[in-house]
Design an enzyme around this catalytic site. Structure first.
Site, short mmCIF file in Angstrom:
data_model
loop_
_atom_site.label_atom_id
_atom_site.label_comp_id
_atom_site.label_asym_id
_atom_site.label_seq_id
_atom_site.Cartn_x
_atom_site.Cartn_y
_atom_site.Cartn_z
N GLY A 1 0.84 -1.21 0.00
CA GLY A 1 0.00 0.00 0.00
C GLY A 1 0.86 1.25 0.00
O GLY A 1 2.07 1.18 -0.24
N ASN A 2 0.26 2.39 0.25
CA ASN A 2 1.03 3.63 0.36
C ASN A 2 0.34 4.56 1.35
O ASN A 2 -0.73 4.24 1.87
CB ASN A 2 1.21 4.28 -1.02
CG ASN A 2 -0.11 4.66 -1.65
OD1 ASN A 2 -0.80 5.55 -1.16
ND2 ASN A 2 -0.49 3.98 -2.72
N ARG A 3 0.95 5.70 1.59
CA ARG A 3 0.49 6.57 2.69
C ARG A 3 -0.53 7.62 2.26
O ARG A 3 -0.79 8.56 3.00
CB ARG A 3 1.68 7.30 3.30
CG ARG A 3 2.69 6.38 3.95
CD ARG A 3 3.78 7.20 4.61
NE ARG A 3 4.96 6.40 4.84
CZ ARG A 3 5.09 5.55 5.85
NH1 ARG A 3 4.10 5.39 6.71
NH2 ARG A 3 6.19 4.85 5.99
N SER A 4 -1.11 7.50 1.08
CA SER A 4 -2.09 8.51 0.65
C SER A 4 -3.27 8.55 1.63
O SER A 4 -3.79 7.51 2.03
CB SER A 4 -2.59 8.16 -0.75
OG SER A 4 -3.71 8.95 -1.05
N ALA B 1 -3.56 7.63 -5.35
CA ALA B 1 -2.18 7.11 -5.45
C ALA B 1 -2.32 5.62 -5.74
O ALA B 1 -2.33 4.79 -4.83
CB ALA B 1 -1.44 7.36 -4.15
#
Ligand code: CTP
Length: 400
Positions: free
Chosen positions: A207-210, A276
């Site tokens: 995943g990512n931090r968006s 994102a």
């Protein structure tokens, strides 16, 4: 800008009523003629004397004055715009259901002009399903709901429910008169927001931090200008709350986001891709939890479908497509490259080198790169203000 515009300001019983005084001052300074309608409950928070002094007009409260009847029909017809700020939970419920037990409500029901409301309440009240239903009714009546802000509340708690700041409310009223009403009324918009999670096994993902905050702010701004918004939201912890005009589609993976977006784009006039999206996803997703074994674990990844690029290929001339770029080197070149390769109308660039910009922050600093070669650089602003700039640009491109 508001020279000679006649504004009926309704003030209801909320601690935020003290901000009405500043709002009146801003409206009057902008050239508007302001008449104030006050509910009995609001007098506990702000006096008729203060309101009448600043508005330079007597304050109206009751359906009768002495033995005379106050003509709410005349008031409703006099106004170019009715603004209820703050809008309490109680008055919201009455408006939604057509109740008419005070002058403000009688005037609301008689008003033939556009109506704006700026709700103010505690977070738990704001989140109650009844509030969502009531706001949905106001939206269906064609009223514009100015989004609440997050911040310190009268309860001492921190959260959603604060009335928008007077400057922001003034901005909505000015936009209305400049754009000749909800400029995007009748338009449909698609917004993607948040991260995507690509499953590795039943418990792990890439995943990512968006946070999804920028996308939500854009969706709210589009809705505030009259558009019907489909918000395709990845798995962020963001609380979307009740925003009339926005339908939320929760998705998890890049594939799910792709499918929901392609579907919604077909009859969209506007699409803004803030998500994102993961660029790669595991080739296989293990059905069982992967056990640790070797000292080195290799995961094979395959490229996901580029949603923005796909929509760029499908785009009709009448559709406006906006992409985002988050870069930390050669920013302008990459932004221009994306503009071309994805066939967007403009790209919003966030530089990772700017303090207070990008994932998780409440502020952002952006530049726009247009298809016509234009470049606009903006100061660091709140994500709400950045959303306004983006929607202004969309309205300009749509020739509205
Ligand atoms: N985007 C998309 N679908 C993807 C990937 C990105 O719709 N699968 C959109 C994003 O929402 C954003 C823009 O494309 O509007 C970002 O462009 P992208 O080239 O993917 O940026 P990066 O992920 O940073 O990729 P790169 O490594 O090429 O810079």
């Amino acid at each position: 800008m508001l020279q000679g515009k006649k504004i009926l300001l309704g003030v209801t019983g909320s601690i935020a009523a003290y901000k009405s005084l500043l709002l009146i001052r801003l409206l009057v300074r902008s050239g508007a003629v302001v008449r104030v309608l006050q509910t009995a409950a609001s007098r506990d928070f702000v006096t008729p004397l203060s309101l009448s002094t600043l508005s330079k007009n007597p304050v109206l409260s009751d359906l009768t004055a002495g033995d005379a009847w106050v003509n709410h029909v005349e008031l409703g017809r006099w106004a170019d715009c009715m603004l209820i700020a703050p809008l309490s939970c109680n008055t919201l419920a009455k408006m939604a259901n057509g109740l008419c037990d005070n002058l403000l409500l009688a005037t609301y029901l008689s008003a033939v002009c556009p109506v704006f409301v700026a709700p103010a309440m505690d977070e738990d009240m704001w989140r109650h399903p009844a509030t969502g239903v009531n706001l949905g009714k106001l939206h269906a009546y064609g009223n514009t709901v100015i989004p609440v802000e997050k911040g310190e509340l009268a309860s001492g708690l921190y959260g959603d429910g604060r009335m928008a700041e007077p400057e922001a409310i003034l901005g909505h009223i000015k936009d209305h008169f400049v754009a000749g009403g909800g400029a995007l009324a009748g338009k449909k918009a698609l917004v993607t927001a948040g991260p995507t999670y690509e499953a590795i096994d039943p418990v792990r993902f890439i995943g990512n931090r968006s946070s999804g905050k920028m996308g939500l702010a854009i969706a709210a701004e589009l809705a505030a200008r009259g558009a019907r918004v489909e918000l395709v939201l990845g798995p962020s912890g963001l609380d979307v709350g009740n925003i009339p005009g926005i339908r939320v589609h929760r998705v998890e993976s890049a594939r799910e986001m792709y499918e929901a977006s392609v579907e919604a784009f077909r009859d969209s006039d506007i699409a803004v891709m803030t998500a994102a999206v993961a660029d790669y996803t595991p080739v296989t997703k293990s059905v069982e939890k992967i056990k640790k074994n070797e000292g080195v674990f290799l995961l094979e990844l395959i490229k996901t479908k580029d949603i923005l690029k796909t929509l760029g290929e499908q785009k009709k001339a009448s559709q406006i497509l906006v992409g985002f770029a988050l870069e930390n080197a050669h920013e302008k070149d990459y932004a221009r490259g994306k503009l071309k390769s994805k066939n967007a109308d403009f790209i919003v660039l966030n530089s990772l080198n700017d303090e207070g910009a990008g994932f998780g922050f409440d502020t952002n600093k952006v530049s726009f790169f247009g298809k016509d070669g234009s470049e606009q650089v903006f100061e660091k602003k709140t994500k709400q203000q950045v959303a306004k700039d983006i929607v202004d640009k969309i309205v300009e491109l749509a020739g509205l």
